[in-house]
Scaffold this motif. Structure first.
Motif, PDB file in Angstrom:
ATOM      1  N   ASN A   1      -2.496  -9.642 -11.604  1.00 14.30           N
ATOM      2  CA  ASN A   1      -2.611  -8.187 -11.482  1.00 14.30           C
ATOM      3  C   ASN A   1      -2.874  -7.803 -10.028  1.00 14.30           C
ATOM      4  O   ASN A   1      -3.554  -6.830  -9.753  1.00 14.30           O
ATOM      5  CB  ASN A   1      -3.706  -7.662 -12.412  1.00 14.30           C
ATOM      6  N   MET A   2      -2.280  -8.557  -9.110  1.00 21.89           N
ATOM      7  CA  MET A   2      -2.491  -8.291  -7.689  1.00 21.89           C
ATOM      8  C   MET A   2      -2.035  -6.883  -7.308  1.00 21.89           C
ATOM      9  O   MET A   2      -2.747  -6.150  -6.633  1.00 21.89           O
ATOM     10  CB  MET A   2      -1.732  -9.320  -6.836  1.00 21.89           C
ATOM     11  N   ILE A   3      -0.801  -6.514  -7.720  1.00 23.36           N
ATOM     12  CA  ILE A   3      -0.269  -5.230  -7.267  1.00 23.36           C
ATOM     13  C   ILE A   3      -0.190  -4.180  -8.384  1.00 23.36           C
ATOM     14  O   ILE A   3      -0.068  -3.000  -8.083  1.00 23.36           O
ATOM     15  CB  ILE A   3       1.125  -5.403  -6.600  1.00 23.36           C
ATOM     16  N   THR A   4      -0.234  -4.617  -9.642  1.00 24.84           N
ATOM     17  CA  THR A   4      -0.201  -3.630 -10.736  1.00 24.84           C
ATOM     18  C   THR A   4      -1.177  -4.063 -11.821  1.00 24.84           C
ATOM     19  O   THR A   4      -1.364  -5.259 -12.050  1.00 24.84           O
ATOM     20  CB  THR A   4       1.206  -3.556 -11.375  1.00 24.84           C
ATOM     21  N   PRO A   5      -1.798  -3.097 -12.521  1.00 19.78           N
ATOM     22  CA  PRO A   5      -2.700  -3.454 -13.615  1.00 19.78           C
ATOM     23  C   PRO A   5      -1.951  -4.205 -14.720  1.00 19.78           C
ATOM     24  O   PRO A   5      -0.767  -3.945 -14.963  1.00 19.78           O
ATOM     25  CB  PRO A   5      -3.195  -2.099 -14.127  1.00 19.78           C
TER      26      PRO A   5
ATOM     27  N   LEU B   1       0.826  -1.201   0.000  1.00 22.74           N
ATOM     28  CA  LEU B   1       0.000   0.000   0.000  1.00 22.74           C
ATOM     29  C   LEU B   1       0.863   1.255   0.000  1.00 22.74           C
ATOM     30  O   LEU B   1       0.659   2.162  -0.807  1.00 22.74           O
ATOM     31  CB  LEU B   1      -0.921  -0.021   1.229  1.00 22.74           C
ATOM     32  N   TYR B   2       1.867   1.281   0.894  1.00 24.25           N
ATOM     33  CA  TYR B   2       2.641   2.513   1.013  1.00 24.25           C
ATOM     34  C   TYR B   2       3.827   2.549   0.056  1.00 24.25           C
ATOM     35  O   TYR B   2       4.330   3.616  -0.268  1.00 24.25           O
ATOM     36  CB  TYR B   2       3.051   2.725   2.471  1.00 24.25           C
ATOM     37  N   LEU B   3       4.275   1.393  -0.422  1.00 26.45           N
ATOM     38  CA  LEU B   3       5.358   1.386  -1.411  1.00 26.45           C
ATOM     39  C   LEU B   3       4.823   1.766  -2.792  1.00 26.45           C
ATOM     40  O   LEU B   3       5.424   2.555  -3.499  1.00 26.45           O
ATOM     41  CB  LEU B   3       5.995  -0.013  -1.508  1.00 26.45           C
ATOM     42  N   LEU B   4       3.700   1.157  -3.160  1.00 29.27           N
ATOM     43  CA  LEU B   4       3.252   1.248  -4.550  1.00 29.27           C
ATOM     44  C   LEU B   4       1.995   2.083  -4.727  1.00 29.27           C
ATOM     45  O   LEU B   4       1.674   2.467  -5.852  1.00 29.27           O
ATOM     46  CB  LEU B   4       2.980  -0.160  -5.101  1.00 29.27           C
ATOM     47  N   GLY B   5       1.270   2.349  -3.639  1.00 29.28           N
ATOM     48  CA  GLY B   5      -0.016   3.037  -3.744  1.00 29.28           C
ATOM     49  C   GLY B   5       0.062   4.310  -4.572  1.00 29.28           C
ATOM     50  O   GLY B   5      -0.695   4.498  -5.531  1.00 29.28           O
ATOM     51  N   GLY B   6       1.029   5.172  -4.227  1.00 27.50           N
ATOM     52  CA  GLY B   6       1.157   6.440  -4.933  1.00 27.50           C
ATOM     53  C   GLY B   6       1.528   6.237  -6.387  1.00 27.50           C
ATOM     54  O   GLY B   6       0.957   6.855  -7.292  1.00 27.50           O
ATOM     55  N   ALA B   7       2.445   5.339  -6.652  1.00 30.10           N
ATOM     56  CA  ALA B   7       2.945   5.129  -8.011  1.00 30.10           C
ATOM     57  C   ALA B   7       1.879   4.515  -8.919  1.00 30.10           C
ATOM     58  O   ALA B   7       1.716   4.912 -10.073  1.00 30.10           O
ATOM     59  CB  ALA B   7       4.180   4.243  -7.982  1.00 30.10           C
ATOM     60  N   VAL B   8       1.135   3.552  -8.386  1.00 31.21           N
ATOM     61  CA  VAL B   8       0.208   2.816  -9.237  1.00 31.21           C
ATOM     62  C   VAL B   8      -1.131   3.539  -9.377  1.00 31.21           C
ATOM     63  O   VAL B   8      -1.670   3.671 -10.468  1.00 31.21           O
ATOM     64  CB  VAL B   8      -0.012   1.382  -8.704  1.00 31.21           C
ATOM     65  N   SER B   9      -1.666   4.013  -8.261  1.00 34.24           N
ATOM     66  CA  SER B   9      -3.023   4.563  -8.295  1.00 34.24           C
ATOM     67  C   SER B   9      -3.082   6.052  -8.001  1.00 34.24           C
ATOM     68  O   SER B   9      -4.148   6.660  -8.066  1.00 34.24           O
ATOM     69  CB  SER B   9      -3.912   3.843  -7.276  1.00 34.24           C
ATOM     70  N   GLY B  10      -1.989   6.647  -7.629  1.00 34.50           N
ATOM     71  CA  GLY B  10      -2.001   8.068  -7.314  1.00 34.50           C
ATOM     72  C   GLY B  10      -2.357   8.339  -5.863  1.00 34.50           C
ATOM     73  O   GLY B  10      -1.924   9.332  -5.295  1.00 34.50           O
ATOM     74  N   SER B  11      -3.122   7.446  -5.235  1.00 38.33           N
ATOM     75  CA  SER B  11      -3.440   7.638  -3.815  1.00 38.33           C
ATOM     76  C   SER B  11      -3.572   6.273  -3.149  1.00 38.33           C
ATOM     77  O   SER B  11      -3.923   5.284  -3.808  1.00 38.33           O
ATOM     78  CB  SER B  11      -4.747   8.406  -3.653  1.00 38.33           C
TER      79      SER B  11
ATOM     80  N   ARG C   1      -8.465  -0.225  -2.468  1.00 35.67           N
ATOM     81  CA  ARG C   1      -9.615  -0.887  -3.084  1.00 35.67           C
ATOM     82  C   ARG C   1      -9.160  -1.938  -4.093  1.00 35.67           C
ATOM     83  O   ARG C   1      -9.787  -2.972  -4.275  1.00 35.67           O
ATOM     84  CB  ARG C   1     -10.480   0.150  -3.835  1.00 35.67           C
ATOM     85  N   PHE C   2      -8.046  -1.628  -4.737  1.00 35.60           N
ATOM     86  CA  PHE C   2      -7.504  -2.527  -5.751  1.00 35.60           C
ATOM     87  C   PHE C   2      -6.739  -3.690  -5.096  1.00 35.60           C
ATOM     88  O   PHE C   2      -6.839  -4.851  -5.509  1.00 35.60           O
ATOM     89  CB  PHE C   2      -6.559  -1.707  -6.644  1.00 35.60           C
ATOM     90  N   LEU C   3      -6.001  -3.347  -4.037  1.00 36.53           N
ATOM     91  CA  LEU C   3      -5.054  -4.299  -3.448  1.00 36.53           C
ATOM     92  C   LEU C   3      -5.725  -5.309  -2.503  1.00 36.53           C
ATOM     93  O   LEU C   3      -5.440  -6.508  -2.560  1.00 36.53           O
ATOM     94  CB  LEU C   3      -3.982  -3.519  -2.676  1.00 36.53           C
ATOM     95  N   LEU C   4      -6.594  -4.831  -1.624  1.00 32.43           N
ATOM     96  CA  LEU C   4      -7.058  -5.676  -0.518  1.00 32.43           C
ATOM     97  C   LEU C   4      -7.730  -6.980  -0.972  1.00 32.43           C
ATOM     98  O   LEU C   4      -7.385  -8.052  -0.459  1.00 32.43           O
ATOM     99  CB  LEU C   4      -7.986  -4.885   0.410  1.00 32.43           C
TER     100      LEU C   4
END
Lengths: 272, 373
Positions: A205-209, A61-71, A77-80
């Motif tokens: 596509n667990m962590i990235t689209p 969430l905190y490593l990739l959240g900003g990079a992948v989804s912007g927030s 919502r995507f990851l959990l």
């Protein structure tokens, strides 16, 4: 002594009270109780379905959240839902490991010397481990709620998502059982299982689209059944396409069960 | 003749290794068959086949008339298995372990509890019944394991090395429990590396080595046939030793050995020599402190049959090597450990007692033609 003579096990010619099918179920439930008691007595065995998914959520969430989804809110919502699936897939590993330990220790020799169905000890272990799936789903939904995750559909769809993930876990767990029965050491069960489970869970596509991935990996992500399960869980928990992924998940579950359940019983029987 | 269990010509191979090369075992109801042999002799493999845990590659085995391969469920209803390593579930309590088995035997919840409580009581585990089996001592664990094998009130109980690793007091406890079961009519197949254990419990003993039965008979028959009897005399006055030696040679026709200072020993056929020796000693007024006619110990039987004295340390039976058989230089054992001692075994894989003994102790076979029949 009088009470003792009153109790004659059915095994010694007493009245057989039930049909073979019922006996398999009742023996399996008895052995599931054993497995459950063991798990509850050694709660550290539940780390992989409690602490581990929490760490995965926080990390991604905190490593990739900003990079992948912007927030991070959007990314959660995507990851959990996907982490829920990943945790259930990983949770199947310990079933094989525990089974292998039981076989090595000779506990299963006693079960096999009893007049019970060969499938009962395996079914018992698997049914007892279903509680691990329940724990991991509960932990993730609770932790997600604390971080701001909200179910975007309705309670029935959410329940369906949980059940669907468990159905897939119940099918996949038989692969773990096969390896648990066949392998020589509990350690090698773990090694083999994680070697299989990493590409199955991370190759999704667990962590990235999917469209951010190279072509060959996109191909794998699309054929990987775990992607379907993750998509189905997302659809049922947060909204989106449901019919296709759910159908695929159910078909894969039936297929995995149809292959690995008979194989597991066969391998177990051959060991005898 | 009806047997509680019977194995005929059992063969089992694991890859290149032949674990069993045609083993015959049988026991009448209510008796104990001791299967004696070193590690790797095939004892456990034979038990696993009789307990329906392994399929034989050749031969037949039955329990109470039911074939272990074709009617395994009938066999499983009649057997109790006690593992080589106490196969109780360490995470469950003693009570839970026994209730679990009872439930798997289709007892109701309350019936299973009653049966478990009765067994805990019988095996002196009532107080420990609520504790996890993982916290039990070795002796308690064996008792729980034995209790678990008896939940079904089996006709046949397999005890695979039930006292390995127990100290002598705990071992005696297990022996007592085994005897109680036998007294109630249970048939026991006991595997052991301890000759003392087989001697203490078994009605008949089968000695297994390299996957074959190399001797079979009652403990008494085994001792008598393999070693013959020995007459030992210890004169009060060591100066009488030469006179006693002459006397013994005159009666028996054999030159006596001196296994220890001041002791003379000579092989004899039966007890016929005893009376003349006593009479001659009295006549010559030689006082003795010791005059005994003894059978060889089972240790001597075993080592003379297998010819594997060198392996005795490797068998981990160190604590029992202080038994009489451990005495060095006993007459009649040394010369049977020559290389050719292995010969008769290969010729007769199911080697009967007489066959196995013939090559080495011709004087004994006259007396015991077919002792194990």
């Amino acid at each position: 002594m009088s009470t003792e003579t009153a109790v004659r096990p059915a095994a010694l010619g007493g009245p057989r009270r039930s049909s073979p099918g019922f006996r398999v179920l009742s023996h399996s439930l008895t052995l599931a109780w054993r497995s459950l008691v063991k798990t509850l007595r050694t709660p550290e065995q539940l780390i992989d379905v409690t602490l581990q998914p929490v760490i995965f959520v926080v990390m991604f969430l905190y490593l990739l959240g900003g990079a992948v989804s912007g927030s991070t809110d959007e990314y959660l919502r995507f990851l959990l839902p996907a982490i829920m699936v990943q945790t259930v897939v990983f949770a199947t590993v310990s079933t094989g490991v525990n089974l292998n330990t039981d076989i090595k220790k000779g506990v299963f020799d006693r079960f096999r010397s009893l007049p019970i169905a060969r499938s009962a000890p395996l079914l018992g272990s698997v049914l007892g481990d279903m509680v691990r799936f329940v724990v991991c789903i509960a932990v993730l939904l609770g932790f997600g709620y604390a971080l701001g995750f909200r179910i975007g559909t309705d309670p029935f769809s959410a329940l369906a998502a949980c059940l669907l993930v468990m159905v897939f876990g119940f099918a996949l767990i038989w692969a773990s059982v096969v390896i648990g029965v066949v392998a020589r050491e509990p350690g090698s069960v773990q090694g083999i299982m994680f070697m299989l489970m990493f590409p199955l869970t991370f190759g999704t596509n667990m962590i990235t689209p999917t469209d951010t991935l190279p072509g060959w990996l996109q191909w794998w992500v699309k054929v990987n059944p775990v992607t379907d399960v993750m998509e189905a869980a997302r659809g049922l928990l947060t909204g989106g396409a449901v019919a296709g992924p759910v159908t695929h998940t159910l078909l894969w579950s039936v297929g995995l069960f149809a292959v690995f359940f008979p194989l597991a019983v066969r391998c177990y029987r051959r060991k005898a | 003749m009806t047997y509680a269990f019977q194995a005929e010509g059992l063969v089992k191979r694991f890859g290149q290794t032949t674990a069993l090369a045609g083993v015959d075992l049988a026991a009448r109801p209510g008796t104990v068959l001791g299967v004696l042999g070193p590690n790797g002799a095939g004892k456990t493999t034979a038990v696993r086949i009789l307990a329906t845990l392994l399929r034989p590659d050749g031969g037949r085995a039955s329990v109470a008339g039911y074939d272990v391969v074709r009617q395994p469920d009938e066999v499983r209803r009649r057997i109790g298995l006690t593992g080589q390593y106490a196969s109780v579930d360490e995470d469950l309590t003693g009570m839970e372990n026994l209730v679990l088995i009872g439930r798997l035997l289709d007892l109701s919840r309350s019936e299973a509890r009653v049966r478990a409580a009765a067994l805990l009581e019988q095996f002196d585990l009532t107080e420990a019944g609520g504790r996890r089996a993982g916290t039990y001592s070795g002796g308690m664990r064996r008792r729980l394991d034995l209790a678990a094998s008896l939940v079904a009130r089996p006709e046949v109980v397999y005890l695979d090395e039930p006292t390995t690793g127990l100290d002598p007091a705990k071992r005696d406890d297990v022996w007592t429990l085994v005897r109680e079961q036998v007294a109630e009519g249970v048939t026991v197949l006991l595997t052991t590396q301890y000759l003392e254990e087989a001697d203490a419990l078994a009605d008949e003993i089968a000695v297994i080595d390299h996957g074959s039965v190399i001797a079979h008979g009652t403990p008494h028959e085994l001792k008598a046939v393999v070693g013959g009897q020995t007459l030992e005399v210890r004169p009060l006055n060591p100066a009488d030793v030469p006179a006693v030696a002459t006397l013994l040679e005159g009666v028996t026709g054999h030159r006596p050995d001196s296994p220890a200072r001041g002791v003379l020993s000579v092989p004899v056929d039966g007890d016929a020599a005893l009376a003349p020796v006593v009479a001659l000693l009295a006549e010559q007024r030689i006082e003795v402190t010791e005059l005994s006619l003894r059978l060889p110990s089972l240790d001597e039987v075993f080592y003379s049959l297998t010819g594997e004295r060198a392996d005795r340390e490797a068998q981990g039976s160190g604590e029992r090597d202080g038994s009489p058989g451990g005495e060095p230089g006993r007459p009649g054992t040394q010369d049977r450990n020559e290389p050719d001692a292995r010969g008769p075994r290969e010729e007769s894989p199911r080697g009967h007692l007489s066959g196995a003994a013939q090559a080495r102790t011709p004087q004994a076979t006259n007396r015991k033609e077919a002792p194990a029949a």
